[in-house]
Design an enzyme around this catalytic site. Structure first.
Site, mmCIF file in Angstrom:
data_model
loop_
_atom_site.group_PDB
_atom_site.id
_atom_site.type_symbol
_atom_site.label_atom_id
_atom_site.label_comp_id
_atom_site.label_asym_id
_atom_site.label_seq_id
_atom_site.Cartn_x
_atom_site.Cartn_y
_atom_site.Cartn_z
ATOM 1 N N ARG A 1 -13.180 15.109 7.839
ATOM 2 C CA ARG A 1 -13.918 15.435 6.599
ATOM 3 C C ARG A 1 -15.382 15.728 6.916
ATOM 4 O O ARG A 1 -15.981 15.055 7.755
ATOM 5 C CB ARG A 1 -13.847 14.268 5.607
ATOM 6 C CG ARG A 1 -12.447 14.003 5.112
ATOM 7 C CD ARG A 1 -12.384 12.759 4.256
ATOM 8 N NE ARG A 1 -11.354 11.868 4.744
ATOM 9 C CZ ARG A 1 -11.241 10.581 4.408
ATOM 10 N NH1 ARG A 1 -12.101 10.025 3.566
ATOM 11 N NH2 ARG A 1 -10.279 9.843 4.902
ATOM 12 N N ARG B 1 -2.585 -2.114 -3.454
ATOM 13 C CA ARG B 1 -3.803 -1.343 -3.256
ATOM 14 C C ARG B 1 -3.736 -0.130 -4.180
ATOM 15 O O ARG B 1 -2.758 0.627 -4.140
ATOM 16 C CB ARG B 1 -3.888 -0.881 -1.810
ATOM 17 C CG ARG B 1 -5.079 0.006 -1.596
ATOM 18 C CD ARG B 1 -5.093 0.605 -0.221
ATOM 19 N NE ARG B 1 -6.301 1.398 -0.077
ATOM 20 C CZ ARG B 1 -6.360 2.537 0.601
ATOM 21 N NH1 ARG B 1 -5.285 3.012 1.202
ATOM 22 N NH2 ARG B 1 -7.486 3.195 0.689
ATOM 23 N N HIS C 1 -18.272 0.833 7.354
ATOM 24 C CA HIS C 1 -16.821 0.925 7.585
ATOM 25 C C HIS C 1 -16.608 2.260 8.303
ATOM 26 O O HIS C 1 -16.660 3.327 7.682
ATOM 27 C CB HIS C 1 -16.082 0.880 6.243
ATOM 28 C CG HIS C 1 -14.597 1.039 6.378
ATOM 29 N ND1 HIS C 1 -13.703 0.024 6.127
ATOM 30 C CD2 HIS C 1 -13.842 2.111 6.741
ATOM 31 C CE1 HIS C 1 -12.475 0.451 6.335
ATOM 32 N NE2 HIS C 1 -12.533 1.723 6.698
ATOM 33 N N GLU D 1 -8.230 -5.750 4.709
ATOM 34 C CA GLU D 1 -8.066 -5.380 3.299
ATOM 35 C C GLU D 1 -6.860 -6.071 2.687
ATOM 36 O O GLU D 1 -6.876 -6.451 1.519
ATOM 37 C CB GLU D 1 -7.947 -3.853 3.188
ATOM 38 C CG GLU D 1 -9.286 -3.172 3.428
ATOM 39 C CD GLU D 1 -9.175 -1.725 3.845
ATOM 40 O OE1 GLU D 1 -8.727 -1.484 4.982
ATOM 41 O OE2 GLU D 1 -9.536 -0.836 3.067
ATOM 42 N N GLY E 1 -11.748 0.870 12.616
ATOM 43 C CA GLY E 1 -11.342 1.285 13.967
ATOM 44 C C GLY E 1 -12.501 1.554 14.917
ATOM 45 O O GLY E 1 -12.537 1.015 16.027
ATOM 46 N N VAL E 2 -13.448 2.369 14.488
ATOM 47 C CA VAL E 2 -14.571 2.720 15.361
ATOM 48 C C VAL E 2 -15.617 1.600 15.352
ATOM 49 O O VAL E 2 -16.092 1.163 16.408
ATOM 50 C CB VAL E 2 -15.207 4.059 14.917
ATOM 51 C CG1 VAL E 2 -16.365 4.430 15.825
ATOM 52 C CG2 VAL E 2 -14.162 5.169 14.901
ATOM 53 N N GLU F 1 -15.336 -1.511 14.838
ATOM 54 C CA GLU F 1 -14.902 -2.746 15.511
ATOM 55 C C GLU F 1 -14.778 -2.573 17.019
ATOM 56 O O GLU F 1 -14.991 -3.517 17.771
ATOM 57 C CB GLU F 1 -13.521 -3.189 14.978
ATOM 58 C CG GLU F 1 -13.564 -3.712 13.564
ATOM 59 C CD GLU F 1 -12.176 -3.797 12.929
ATOM 60 O OE1 GLU F 1 -11.179 -3.960 13.662
ATOM 61 O OE2 GLU F 1 -12.097 -3.684 11.691
ATOM 62 N N ASN G 1 0.881 -1.172 0.000
ATOM 63 C CA ASN G 1 0.000 0.000 0.000
ATOM 64 C C ASN G 1 0.920 1.223 0.000
ATOM 65 O O ASN G 1 1.451 1.607 1.041
ATOM 66 C CB ASN G 1 -0.892 -0.043 1.250
ATOM 67 C CG ASN G 1 -1.869 1.108 1.295
ATOM 68 O OD1 ASN G 1 -1.837 2.006 0.452
ATOM 69 N ND2 ASN G 1 -2.756 1.093 2.285
ATOM 70 N N HIS H 1 -13.315 2.431 -0.041
ATOM 71 C CA HIS H 1 -13.254 1.331 0.943
ATOM 72 C C HIS H 1 -13.847 0.045 0.361
ATOM 73 O O HIS H 1 -14.300 -0.837 1.102
ATOM 74 C CB HIS H 1 -14.041 1.650 2.238
ATOM 75 C CG HIS H 1 -13.533 2.810 3.029
ATOM 76 N ND1 HIS H 1 -14.374 3.748 3.597
ATOM 77 C CD2 HIS H 1 -12.276 3.171 3.375
ATOM 78 C CE1 HIS H 1 -13.665 4.639 4.256
ATOM 79 N NE2 HIS H 1 -12.386 4.319 4.132
HETATM 80 P P1 AMP Z 1 -9.184 3.488 11.327
HETATM 81 O O1 AMP Z 1 -9.209 4.654 10.390
HETATM 82 O O2 AMP Z 1 -10.021 2.334 10.857
HETATM 83 O O3 AMP Z 1 -7.794 3.072 11.731
HETATM 84 O O4 AMP Z 1 -9.902 3.969 12.683
HETATM 85 C C1 AMP Z 1 -9.356 4.997 13.473
HETATM 86 C C2 AMP Z 1 -10.377 5.398 14.526
HETATM 87 O O5 AMP Z 1 -10.740 4.243 15.279
HETATM 88 C C3 AMP Z 1 -9.858 6.432 15.507
HETATM 89 O O6 AMP Z 1 -10.774 7.508 15.624
HETATM 90 C C4 AMP Z 1 -9.795 5.682 16.820
HETATM 91 O O7 AMP Z 1 -10.146 6.498 17.903
HETATM 92 C C5 AMP Z 1 -10.811 4.589 16.649
HETATM 93 N N1 AMP Z 1 -10.427 3.464 17.493
HETATM 94 C C6 AMP Z 1 -9.386 2.625 17.305
HETATM 95 N N2 AMP Z 1 -9.293 1.750 18.330
HETATM 96 C C7 AMP Z 1 -10.289 2.053 19.191
HETATM 97 C C8 AMP Z 1 -10.731 1.530 20.443
HETATM 98 N N3 AMP Z 1 -10.116 0.515 21.021
HETATM 99 N N4 AMP Z 1 -11.819 2.109 21.015
HETATM 100 C C9 AMP Z 1 -12.449 3.128 20.426
HETATM 101 N N5 AMP Z 1 -12.085 3.679 19.247
HETATM 102 C C10 AMP Z 1 -11.030 3.154 18.643
#
Ligand code: AMP
Length: 396
Positions: free
Chosen positions: A241, A91, A208, A383, A331-332, A334, A7, A180
């Protein structure tokens, strides 16, 4: 077969080496500050400590050379020679209307990726540089491009056209593409596996939700709508954004604040979203902590995020005549139980009801309440694995 997944960004390059025989990640890493003073590579062999190598990387080809030497290193390596790498999966962010699926890279494909640069000026040039660097360092190893936009190419015209003069679609290819796609494809496929039913029988909404967020409606295996548009700026409110806004705000603000197109673009991409509303952070963990401490703007930003995701879930249920599965990922999606609770709150009328105790757990699981008509699932996205699977399928 071992697949190297790449990537490439403008000054960074992430990689994973995946053994497809057992679907295990053998090593992963990140090259940073390529072409800038202070380049470094962080290499993590599976189950072992990371090593950081500080070494000049004037070009992406130098970064790939360093990645290969880390992978084959006698101490921290995981393979004995480059010849063990059967294919490289890249990617690529934008495939425009040219690519509706992953493809083996040749000169014509590179030309096609180049043709989409106007649609993704920050990403596609970097992706191409990554491809050409691999061609140089690993001649003869087949390379596959996997596009973020490809899975969404099944959208019908009524979903992808904008209410603008048609000539702009013809002249500039202005339409909804969606992003995504690799993640939406992976988690919808996994959802079908978890439910033990073919994806071609299911109506799925995939959320997502990360720093960038998008929602997709996947009707019997085909994307029929998605929240991101021509660019990844559209849809739900995101970390920085703005997501969907009244388009008239753009010209209004440009006039009032004396902003040129570049400055306006920066406002919408980098200074807006939950960061802009809260003034606290773009990170949802920081926002949650601030809201708990009584910060009303952080709470407002979170409420806006949950509300905008919920609106898409409802809209896509309308589009598909109901849903069978609702999936949270990234991230959020999950990790944030409060987000899943808020988005699903009040959706019992359409069959969505989650179990509050299951919702607190972590990892891949179904969190639906007993008897709920809709399966609500948490599925960590992968991914890289999706890219490796496509690379394997196309080069076997
Ligand atoms: P990503 O872009 O998929 O890497 O997601 C990033 C976002 O996921 C960030 O705003 C983080 O605060 C949130 N995030 C990652 N791990 C956790 C967690 N354990 N609890 C709550 N939010 C999380």
């Amino acid at each position: 077969m071992k697949i190297l997944v790449i990537n490439a960004g403008s000054s960074s390059l992430k990689y994973q080496l995946i053994d497809m025989d057992n679907k295990l990640v053998m090593a992963k890493g990140l090259c940073e500050r390529i072409g800038i003073e202070g380049s470094r590579l962080k290499h993590t062999p599976a189950g072992r400590d990371s090593v950081v190598i500080e070494s000049p990387m004037p070009t992406h080809a130098d970064a790939i050379t360093l990645v290969i030497s880390s992978l084959t290193d006698s101490e921290n390596g995981v393979i004995s020679s480059m010849s063990e790498i059967g294919a490289v999966g890249h990617r690529v962010v934008h495939g425009g209307e040219s690519f509706s699926e992953s493809v083996v890279i040749d000169e014509k494909v590179k030309e096609g990726i180049r043709g989409c640069i106007e649609l993704a000026p920050l990403h596609n040039p970097a992706n191409l540089i990554g491809i050409e660097a691999c061609e140089k360092v690993m001649p003869g190893v087949p390379q596959v491009a996997v596009f973020d936009t490809a899975f969404h190419q099944t959208m019908p015209q009524k979903a992808y056209l904008y209410g603008l003069p048609y000539e702009y679609y013809q002249k500039y290819k202005i339409r909804r593409y969606g992003f995504h796609g690799t993640s939406h494809k992976y988690v919808s496929g996994r959802a079908a596996e978890m439910l033990n039913r073919p994806l071609s029988e299911l109506r799925v909404v995939t959320c997502h939700l990360g720093n960038g967020s998008s929602v997709a409606a996947i009707d019997h295996g085909r994307v029929v709508d998605t929240s991101m548009g021509l660019t990844p700026l559209a849809g739900v409110i995101m970390g920085t954004r703005c997501g969907d806004i009244d388009p008239a705000i753009v010209t209004f603000l440009m006039e009032k604040e004396g902003l040129d197109p570049k400055a306006m673009d920066a406002v919408m991409n980098k200074q807006s979203g939950v960061l802009g509303v809260s003034g606290v952070s773009s990170d949802f963990r920081d926002l949650g902590a601030a809201a708990e401490n009584g910060d009303s703007r952080a709470k407002a930003a979170l409420d806006m995020f949950y509300y905008s995701v919920k609106k898409y879930v409802g809209a896509y249920a309308a589009v598909m005549g109901g849903i069978d599965a609702l999936v949270f990922t990234a991230g959020v999606g999950e990790n944030n139980a409060a987000c899943r609770a808020a988005v699903t709150d009040g959706l019992e009328y359409m069959g969505v009801k989650i179990d509050p105790e299951l919702n607190k757990q972590r990892g891949e699981m179904e969190i639906s309440a007993p008897g709920a008509a809709v399966h609500t699932l948490v599925i960590p996205t992968d991914e890289e694995m999706m890219i490796a699977l496509d690379a394997q399928r196309l080069t076997k």
